[in-house]
Design an enzyme around this catalytic site. Structure first.
Site, PDB file in Angstrom:
ATOM      1  N   ARG A  27       0.815  -1.219   0.000  1.00 55.68           N
ATOM      2  CA  ARG A  27       0.000   0.000   0.000  1.00 55.68           C
ATOM      3  C   ARG A  27       0.844   1.261   0.000  1.00 55.68           C
ATOM      4  NH1 ARG A  27      -5.177  -1.194   2.920  1.00 55.68           N
ATOM      5  NH2 ARG A  27      -5.049   0.837   3.896  1.00 55.68           N
ATOM      6  N   TRP A  75       1.713   6.480   5.855  1.00 53.27           N
ATOM      7  CA  TRP A  75       1.873   7.243   4.606  1.00 53.27           C
ATOM      8  C   TRP A  75       1.576   8.673   5.033  1.00 53.27           C
ATOM      9  CZ3 TRP A  75       2.780   6.989  -0.678  1.00 53.27           C
ATOM     10  CH2 TRP A  75       2.197   7.967  -1.469  1.00 53.27           C
ATOM     11  N   ASN A 101      -5.591   5.408  10.754  1.00 53.14           N
ATOM     12  CA  ASN A 101      -5.665   5.671   9.312  1.00 53.14           C
ATOM     13  C   ASN A 101      -6.782   6.667   9.092  1.00 53.14           C
ATOM     14  OD1 ASN A 101      -3.816   3.663   8.946  1.00 53.14           O
ATOM     15  ND2 ASN A 101      -5.165   2.300   7.786  1.00 53.14           N
ATOM     16  N   LYS A 603       5.926   4.290 -12.726  1.00 54.08           N
ATOM     17  CA  LYS A 603       4.974   5.075 -11.931  1.00 54.08           C
ATOM     18  C   LYS A 603       5.509   6.479 -11.669  1.00 54.08           C
ATOM     19  CE  LYS A 603       1.246   5.843  -9.651  1.00 54.08           C
ATOM     20  NZ  LYS A 603       0.110   6.202 -10.509  1.00 54.08           N
TER      21      LYS A 603
HETATM   22  C1  F6R Z   1      -0.782   8.588 -16.648  1.00 56.41           C
HETATM   23  C2  F6R Z   1       0.195   8.946 -15.627  1.00 56.41           C
HETATM   24  C3  F6R Z   1       1.281   9.879 -16.017  1.00 56.41           C
HETATM   25  C4  F6R Z   1       1.559  10.864 -14.869  1.00 56.41           C
HETATM   26  C5  F6R Z   1       2.801  11.711 -15.195  1.00 56.41           C
HETATM   27  C6  F6R Z   1       3.086  12.723 -14.108  1.00 56.41           C
HETATM   28  O1  F6R Z   1      -1.731   7.698 -16.162  1.00 56.41           O
HETATM   29  O2  F6R Z   1       0.129   8.489 -14.526  1.00 56.41           O
HETATM   30  O3  F6R Z   1       0.987  10.562 -17.190  1.00 56.41           O
HETATM   31  O4  F6R Z   1       0.436  11.659 -14.686  1.00 56.41           O
HETATM   32  O5  F6R Z   1       3.913  10.885 -15.363  1.00 56.41           O
HETATM   33  O6  F6R Z   1       3.374  12.094 -12.906  1.00 56.41           O
HETATM   34  P1  F6R Z   1       3.281  12.868 -11.548  1.00 56.41           P
HETATM   35  O7  F6R Z   1       1.876  13.274 -11.346  1.00 56.41           O
HETATM   36  O8  F6R Z   1       3.771  11.908 -10.524  1.00 56.41           O
HETATM   37  O9  F6R Z   1       4.170  14.081 -11.655  1.00 56.41           O
END
Ligand code: F6R
Length: 608
Positions: A27, A75, A101, A603
């Site tokens: 998580r 978190w 939480n 991610k």
């Molecule tokens: C699409 C996605 C990416 C993020 C982008 C920015 O589903 O997740 O386009 O939105 O890489 O990432 P952050 O918001 O972490 O700066």
């Protein structure tokens, strides 16, 4: 989000707690801690970083004797990730320990009152008020103290509590944050999520809102908010551990989509107080807001799409000019930034390299900066002059859903605040906006409950080669995000177009049967987009329309219609994106794609 585990029984508690917490690691968390009653006192150990650090510190729990305790993976929400802010939290005399939480919305008010009564705080967390409040109301009966604080605490909570004076018991209570009780052979457990207890039992009770559970090693009793005992039935969990991590959902993405009513509520409600918007973290009074001449929004990917929506909302509602930039472009275009302008950087992770570099560029030029960030304590959160957090919790699926919809909420709140400060809206309009905002969580839930219809439709497009998304104004911003969702997880080529731009080139790509999703939520633009839809259908396109409930006229121009509930024209994105998320998800599932981890994507994009 954070994880909770509690155990009471015949075994040593600490190793069980560490093991349970390890099952909740997926998580996401930044620190961890456990509290165990060792026969004389409540011992607490905490560590920042991985659970491994806490395990090493306690020799896998061996150095913490005792058969009852509570544990937590945190978190960060209120207060940076640190030892002091990690849970469990004590009352002053260290006779009560609490893990939590959720978000206590009125914690500042409660903290102030408790401080006036002489309570000293050791952390920046909202949780610590619970420990002191319990201390204040505890007169020998823990259930009575818990019911008293339930009447005083606003927001969401799942709590695990131990009282030194009641060493044979652990206590749990929840409101709008999940909590379960596991009935094991050699002891009973509490947990925020099923995977933490599966090694010990498959027999669980789901605690409902405002219910209290009292566990001994052998017994489990439940009470309502009036302290009256209630009877509950248990459930046998037959999911495997993988399914359990996803809360029974097939993918994290689906789970996160279903969390949206809650994450929208969590991002919204702490900032609506007594009928007005309070964004303390903005750190600007009305005069300062009025002094801002222009806003620059900088972000990447979906966060950029949230920024495109914000342009329409800020300009329309607050009549303030907004420029939206892709962070990777902004950083290299030597942007012209003035002292009386504001740069807003939007990021889920707070670590995206281009967004961080854009923030630094803005700071170098001496302009005010504000981060809209999901991960507390991340680089953008630390470096921006001000940070407004989205309370979406950890997002595990690579394709963002709940962080994106939480970003929209943060923007709406800011826009209403700016509009109000700049005298662009009447009190009655603000009241209407707040009512519409507060209805969004239930409306999102309603759209999610219609998933079968979207699933059925999506199954027809598994073999699609190209899909187009079109709309005007805010509907164009929604189209951008709808298109990105589809391409990133299903690998189907997809493009978003401002509907009026189609005939300047793209319409040549339309063939017999090409799917076009038309987003049509802006009433003043209905007719314009409908005429584009007619152009498309007459060239053989199959048009799926996403529009407002009541716009039956659209059926004449569309092949398939999905209706969203009525809301203010500025907030339609929050609703129209839900069927588009579901559509992408079911197309990707139908194609057998790795939905949570699409190829070539990460991610958090921490390199250029
Ligand atoms: C699409 C996605 C990416 C993020 C982008 C920015 O589903 O997740 O386009 O939105 O890489 O990432 P952050 O918001 O972490 O700066």
């Amino acid at each position: 989000m954070c994880g909770i585990v509690g155990y009471i029984g015949e075994s040593q508690a600490a190793p069980v707690l560490l093991d349970g917490l390890s099952k909740l690691e997926y998580r996401g968390y930044d620190s961890a801690g456990i509290a165990v009653y060792d026969g004389e006192q409540i011992q607490v150990q905490k560590a920042v970083g991985r659970l491994k650090v806490l395990s090493e510190l306690t020799h896998d729990g061996a150095t913490m004797p005792g058969c009852s305790g509570i544990g937590h993976t945190r978190w960060a929400t209120h207060g940076a990730p640190s030892g002091a802010n990690a849970h469990p939290h004590y009352n002053q005399s260290e006779t009560i320990a609490v893990v939590h939480n959720g978000i206590i919305e009125n914690y500042l008010k409660l903290r102030k009152r408790l401080e006036e009564k002489g309570y000293q705080f050791r952390s920046d967390t909202d949780t610590e008020v619970v420990a002191h409040l319990l201390d204040r109301y505890y007169k020998g009966d823990p259930v009575e103290a818990i019911t008293k604080i339930m009447h005083r605490v606003e927001g969401s909570y799942a709590l695990g509590i131990i009282f030194k004076e009641h060493p044979g018991h652990i206590y749990a209570v929840r409101k709008d944050s999940p909590l379960i009780v596991g009935h094991g052979k050699d002891g009973n457990l509490i947990a925020s999520d099923v995977p933490a207890v599966l090694k010990y039992t498959r027999n669980v009770y789901f605690i409902q809102n405002e219910e209290i559970a009292v566990l001994t090693g052998e017994t489990i009793a439940f009470y309502n908010v009036d302290g009256e005992e209630i009877q509950k039935g248990s459930t046998t969990i037959d999911w495997d551990i993988n399914a359990a991590e996803k809360g029974g959902y097939e993918h994290f993405m689906l789970k996160e989509m279903y969390e949206q009513p809650q994450t929208v509520r969590d991002t919204l409600s702490p900032r609506i107080k007594d009928g007005s918007i309070v964004i303390e973290e903005l750190g600007m009074d009305e005069e300062e807001i009025r002094g801002i001449r222009k806003i620059h929004i900088v972000a990447c990917g979906s966060a950029y799409h949230a920024g495109v929506t914000a342009k329409y909302v800020f300009e329309g509602m607050a009549r303030i000019p907004v420029e939206v930039d892709l962070a990777s472009e902004f950083r290299y275009r030597n942007p012209i930034l003035m002292d009386d302008e504001l740069v807003i950087v939007i990021s889920q992770s707070g670590e995206t390299a281009d967004s961080l570099a854009a923030l630094r560029e803005a700071k170098r030029k001496g302009v005010k900066t504000l981060g809209i960030v999901n991960v507390v304590g991340s680089s953008i959160a630390r470096e921006a002059d001000r940070v407004m957090y989205t309370w979406a919790g950890p997002e595990i699926a690579v394709a963002t859903t709940k962080a994106y919809t939480a970003q929209l909420i943060a923007e709406y709140l800011l826009a209403v605040k700016f509009a109000q400060a700049r005298g662009e809206v009447t009190e009655a309009e603000v009241e209407g906006y707040l009512k519409d905002l507060q209805r969004l969580p239930d409306q999102i839930e309603m759209l999610l409950s219609n998933k079968e219809r979207i699933q059925h439709f999506a199954n027809r497009y598994i073999a699609a080669k190209d899909v187009f998304f079109v709309g005007r104004g805010i509907d164009y911003a929604i189209s951008l995000e709808g298109s990105l969702k589809l391409k990133e997880i299903s690998y189907i080529h997809s493009e978003a177009y401002a509907a009026g731009e189609l005939k300047h080139g793209t319409i040549s790509l339309i063939e017999e049967g090409t799917l076009v999703a038309a987003v049509v939520t802006q009433e003043n633009l209905y007719k314009k987009t409908v005429s584009n839809m007619v152009e498309l259908t007459s060239r053989g396109a199959f048009v799926l329309a996403v529009t407002n409930a009541g716009n039956r006229e659209i059926e004449k121009a569309a092949d398939y219609v999905v209706y969203i509930p009525q809301t203010n024209k500025y907030f339609t994105n929050s609703l129209a994106i839900i069927p588009l998320q579901l559509f992408s998800y079911y197309v990707a599932v139908g194609k057998g794609c790795d939905v949570d981890k699409p190829r070539n994507l990460a991610k958090s994009v921490t390199v250029e």
